[in-house]
Design an enzyme around this catalytic site. Sequence first.
Site, PDB file in Angstrom:
ATOM      1  N   GLU A   1      47.429  23.868 -43.426  1.00  0.00           N
ATOM      2  CA  GLU A   1      48.080  22.605 -43.737  1.00  0.00           C
ATOM      3  C   GLU A   1      47.150  21.695 -44.538  1.00  0.00           C
ATOM      4  OE1 GLU A   1      49.182  23.603 -39.379  1.00  0.00           O
ATOM      5  OE2 GLU A   1      47.606  24.086 -40.827  1.00  0.00           O
TER       6      GLU A   1
ATOM      7  N   HIS B   1      42.157  24.339 -42.352  1.00  0.00           N
ATOM      8  CA  HIS B   1      43.450  24.856 -41.919  1.00  0.00           C
ATOM      9  C   HIS B   1      44.422  24.946 -43.096  1.00  0.00           C
ATOM     10  CE1 HIS B   1      42.908  23.904 -37.341  1.00  0.00           C
ATOM     11  NE2 HIS B   1      41.895  24.561 -37.870  1.00  0.00           N
TER      12      HIS B   1
ATOM     13  N   CYS C   1      48.067  21.981 -35.531  1.00  0.00           N
ATOM     14  CA  CYS C   1      47.225  21.494 -34.449  1.00  0.00           C
ATOM     15  C   CYS C   1      47.199  19.967 -34.481  1.00  0.00           C
ATOM     16  CB  CYS C   1      45.812  22.052 -34.569  1.00  0.00           C
ATOM     17  SG  CYS C   1      44.885  21.384 -35.970  1.00  0.00           S
TER      18      CYS C   1
ATOM     19  N   CYS D   1      45.514  18.474 -37.689  1.00  0.00           N
ATOM     20  CA  CYS D   1      46.352  18.533 -38.879  1.00  0.00           C
ATOM     21  C   CYS D   1      47.529  17.571 -38.767  1.00  0.00           C
ATOM     22  CB  CYS D   1      46.861  19.951 -39.098  1.00  0.00           C
ATOM     23  SG  CYS D   1      45.610  21.105 -39.700  1.00  0.00           S
TER      24      CYS D   1
END
Length: 357
Positions: free
Chosen positions: A272, A270, A297, A300
């Site tokens: 992040e 992801h 999410c 993360c």
Amino acid sequence: MLLGICGALCSGKKTVAQYLVDHHGFQQLYLEHPSSSPGSPSPNGVSESTSALASTSVNGTPVRQTGRKPETTFPTAEALLDFVTTRWRSRWVTTDIHTEPILDLLSRRPFFILISTSAPLLTRYRRHQSHPHRAPLSLEDFVSSSDDHLFNPDTGLQPLISRATVRLINSSSDLAHLYATLGKLDLANEDRLRPSWDSYFMSLASLAARRSNCMKRRVGCVLVGRTRRVISTGYNGTPRGLRNCADGGCPRCNSGSTSGASLATCLCIHAEENALLEAGRDRIRDGAVLYCDTCPCLTCSIKICQVGISEVVYSQGYSMDSETAAVFSEAGVKLRQFIPPPEGLIHLEKPDLGLAL
């Protein structure tokens, strides 16, 4: 600030300018037309005064026009720009942007924004016909004049309209509706001039998202230190050395799985996570802020807590926002949503004006 407004015939550019004068303290400035004086015939057969009158009515309702004062009328764009430059903290508006060289000149200044207006052809024709002071025109003649106004290879305004920061589709049926919708847009928001820090970093996150190769969703992220210096950026996609997700590198993303499902089989990192990995724990200090164009999410969010991020700012929601918010609340990480002022093509008939088309 200086707002320039250009647009199609009878699309309401002078009405929008008058709204800014009446409701937001703007003063109108005028620029002499390079090829004709007010009231003289234009090449398309519609006089400057006629087209101006037509564009100042909404569904046949005339809008009050302020006369041109000598002190606010300028012979050249350079003279107008010199006047505004020493007074840029005041609010100015002009509808007299006739050519691309004029627009090029004004666009060099950090206090200038261009707004354009448009409307369906039949709507604009009905406005023209219903105005009490307009010259009669057949639909065919109006179409011809409109096409020349927009698409003439030498004088057409379509190239200017395409460069506008905010492009309004004004199909409002009455003045009250138009003014109400313009009020929601906050055209005088100075974030469009010089972006606030939130706007700036969210724009960087959105730019990073364009590098994403994930087949499910583009996401971009920027990690910022307490002194507002960028520590790292990230976007989502498969790890280094693996085939890009867009080329089939992640079976889960390419299978069409629903949002939030089968995450354990996903090979994409992801945005992040990429930003945190790029920064490393040693570079993240107290007060660090993570900007992401999509709410993180749950997976993360726990990593964001672990590395000591103080605040997370996002613009778009995700399928597990409540779970993420609960994690951040318990860990003492501030979470807030920031939506920049709308830009691009905006239909004034849409109920949610916060979303550009």
